[in-house]
Design a protein around this motif. Structure first.
Motif, PDB file in Angstrom:
ATOM      1  N   ILE A  70     -14.622 -25.531  31.274  1.00  0.00           N
ATOM      2  CA  ILE A  70     -14.848 -26.267  30.028  1.00  0.00           C
ATOM      3  C   ILE A  70     -13.457 -26.530  29.443  1.00  0.00           C
ATOM      4  N   ALA A  71     -13.114 -27.779  29.281  1.00  0.00           N
ATOM      5  CA  ALA A  71     -11.788 -28.139  28.739  1.00  0.00           C
ATOM      6  C   ALA A  71     -11.755 -27.849  27.240  1.00  0.00           C
ATOM      7  N   LEU A  72     -10.632 -27.303  26.766  1.00  0.00           N
ATOM      8  CA  LEU A  72     -10.457 -26.961  25.361  1.00  0.00           C
ATOM      9  C   LEU A  72      -9.455 -27.926  24.745  1.00  0.00           C
ATOM     10  N   ALA A  73      -9.883 -28.649  23.723  1.00  0.00           N
ATOM     11  CA  ALA A  73      -9.030 -29.631  23.061  1.00  0.00           C
ATOM     12  C   ALA A  73      -8.766 -29.182  21.638  1.00  0.00           C
ATOM     13  N   PRO A  74      -7.506 -29.223  21.184  1.00  0.00           N
ATOM     14  CA  PRO A  74      -7.196 -28.725  19.844  1.00  0.00           C
ATOM     15  C   PRO A  74      -7.690 -29.622  18.715  1.00  0.00           C
ATOM     16  N   THR A  75      -7.848 -30.920  18.972  1.00  0.00           N
ATOM     17  CA  THR A  75      -8.311 -31.840  17.939  1.00  0.00           C
ATOM     18  C   THR A  75      -9.307 -32.810  18.558  1.00  0.00           C
ATOM     19  N   ALA A  76      -9.913 -33.622  17.726  1.00  0.00           N
ATOM     20  CA  ALA A  76     -10.884 -34.592  18.212  1.00  0.00           C
ATOM     21  C   ALA A  76     -10.199 -35.832  18.743  1.00  0.00           C
ATOM     22  N   ALA A 112      -4.663 -21.856  26.079  1.00  0.00           N
ATOM     23  CA  ALA A 112      -5.757 -21.615  27.014  1.00  0.00           C
ATOM     24  C   ALA A 112      -6.074 -22.853  27.854  1.00  0.00           C
ATOM     25  N   GLU A 113      -6.080 -24.043  27.241  1.00  0.00           N
ATOM     26  CA  GLU A 113      -6.332 -25.323  27.900  1.00  0.00           C
ATOM     27  C   GLU A 113      -7.756 -25.478  28.434  1.00  0.00           C
ATOM     28  N   PHE A 114      -8.306 -24.417  28.980  1.00  0.00           N
ATOM     29  CA  PHE A 114      -9.674 -24.447  29.511  1.00  0.00           C
ATOM     30  C   PHE A 114     -10.173 -23.022  29.593  1.00  0.00           C
ATOM     31  N   GLY A 125     -15.906 -12.477  34.695  1.00  0.00           N
ATOM     32  CA  GLY A 125     -14.568 -12.685  34.178  1.00  0.00           C
ATOM     33  C   GLY A 125     -14.412 -14.078  33.608  1.00  0.00           C
ATOM     34  N   PHE A 126     -13.823 -14.177  32.427  1.00  0.00           N
ATOM     35  CA  PHE A 126     -13.489 -15.464  31.832  1.00  0.00           C
ATOM     36  C   PHE A 126     -11.996 -15.718  32.053  1.00  0.00           C
ATOM     37  N   HIS A 127     -11.680 -16.908  32.572  1.00  0.00           N
ATOM     38  CA  HIS A 127     -10.299 -17.239  32.913  1.00  0.00           C
ATOM     39  C   HIS A 127      -9.863 -18.488  32.171  1.00  0.00           C
ATOM     40  N   THR A 128      -8.589 -18.495  31.740  1.00  0.00           N
ATOM     41  CA  THR A 128      -7.992 -19.660  31.107  1.00  0.00           C
ATOM     42  C   THR A 128      -6.707 -20.015  31.850  1.00  0.00           C
ATOM     43  N   ALA A 129      -5.969 -20.985  31.332  1.00  0.00           N
ATOM     44  CA  ALA A 129      -4.687 -21.345  31.937  1.00  0.00           C
ATOM     45  C   ALA A 129      -3.692 -20.193  31.872  1.00  0.00           C
ATOM     46  N   LEU A 130      -3.942 -19.209  31.017  1.00  0.00           N
ATOM     47  CA  LEU A 130      -3.053 -18.055  30.866  1.00  0.00           C
ATOM     48  C   LEU A 130      -3.471 -16.887  31.752  1.00  0.00           C
ATOM     49  N   GLY A 131      -4.562 -17.032  32.506  1.00  0.00           N
ATOM     50  CA  GLY A 131      -5.042 -15.951  33.352  1.00  0.00           C
ATOM     51  C   GLY A 131      -6.382 -15.424  32.882  1.00  0.00           C
ATOM     52  N   GLU A 132      -6.740 -14.228  33.346  1.00  0.00           N
ATOM     53  CA  GLU A 132      -8.024 -13.642  32.959  1.00  0.00           C
ATOM     54  C   GLU A 132      -7.968 -13.212  31.500  1.00  0.00           C
TER      55      GLU A 132
END
Length: 325
Positions: A318-324, A297-299, A267-274
């Motif tokens: 793994i943290a997800l960043a919208p920009t550099a 998602a954030e992560f 299962g892949f999970h993000t800040a929004l759930g599975e």
């Protein structure tokens, strides 16, 4: 202790181990032999409120087994692990939520180059339930094996996972989050390594292992037969466990490669759930890939579970960043 010449790699170790020097049934010699038989690369000695085991453990360290000296700081308001202490160093356990002295004790660990870990936050006995805030610590023991020796995962671990996941949703966007670790909390025979933490480190030394744990470059394995690789990619970029991925406006491609979990699920999970779930074949070896929208998602993190629902492997995010920026 007896740091080795091993270079960059993934190292398996149990960060919460008790021997006859506190309330465990096994000697350090037996535990070290069991660790080698299991294929563990390091152990942390964490006796309750004593450093008496440091010297015996230090003598057992060798090229094929790193020993991290520590203590389980056992208070009336919960337990926490002080990992990476100098030999003979003891952190005073006579503190609680009301007296406001936890920060001073944690600084003692930090100043010594160590790592402070919130231990088994939902352990089912009065002093085992953590009343200190998780945010005070460097990491959280999300998976503790002591109370589930007959079951590899229980409701106490599930509650700790839920707390940790909620905290991730708040902390990851701020750029500072607390990694998860898993430990056996060994007291008896046949508990060692169930579970344990697999750490990416530049070398097999105390400093490098603690740095890997602190950064979240790690995942938790239910046994040494379980293998996991987890990555995420977007816009030509790729990130590994504990890293930050700049995603831009496109989808994130998450990928997990698993061995040792027959007929399990990924299962892949993000800040929004599975966000995605898929089954593994009966052989227990397979790869799962999913495209995940980054909005909110954030992560992204991964869970691998047995058919029973018990955890087999759990990865840091793994943290997800919208920009550099």
């Amino acid at each position: 202790m007896t740091e080795t010449s091993a270079g960059p790699g993934w190292y398996r170790g149990d960060c919460h181990v008790h021997s006859v020097y506190s309330d465990g049934a096994l000697t350090p010699e037996r535990l070290a032999a069991d660790a080698r038989a299991l294929g563990l690369d390091f152990l942390a000695t964490t006796e309750h409120n004593t450093a008496e085991a440091h010297a015996p453990w230090a003598r057992l360290a060798a090229e094929d087994l790193l020993v991290v000296l520590g203590e389980e700081v056992t208070t009336d308001d919960g337990h926490w692990l002080a990992l990476g202490l100098p030999q003979g160093r003891l952190i005073d356990w006579r503190h609680g939520v009301a007296d406001g002295t936890l920060a001073r004790r944690l600084r003692e660990v930090t100043d010594a180059g160590g790592l402070a870990v919130a231990a088994h936050p939902h352990a089912p006995y009065p002093t085992g339930t953590l009343r200190f805030p998780l945010q005070a610590f460097d990491a959280v023991e999300v998976w503790n094996g002591l109370w589930s020796s007959d079951r590899p995962w229980n409701a106490d671990n599930e509650a700790a996972l839920a707390d940790w996941t909620r905290a991730l949703a708040e902390e990851v966007p701020r750029g500072r989050w607390r990694p998860a670790i898993g430990s056996s909390d060994t007291h008896l025979v046949d508990q060692l390594g169930i579970p344990h933490t697999v750490v990416r480190a530049g070398e097999l030394t105390v400093e490098a292992i603690l740095a890997g744990l602190r950064a979240g470059h790690s995942w938790i394995a239910g046994s040494t037969s379980v293998e996991l690789t987890f990555t995420a990619g977007a816009a030509g970029r790729r990130a590994d466990i504990g890293e930050r991925l700049v995603v831009g406006a496109g989808h994130v491609t998450a990928r997990a490669e698993v061995r040792g979990v027959p007929a399990g699920t990924v299962g892949f999970h993000t800040a929004l759930g599975e966000a995605h779930r898929a089954a593994l074949p009966a052989t227990g070896a397979g790869a799962v890939t999913a495209r995940i929208p980054p909005d909110g998602a954030e992560f992204v993190r991964v869970e691998v579970r047995h058919p029973s629902g018990a955890m087999a492997a759990l990865g840091n995010p793994i943290a997800l960043a919208p920009t550099a920026g």
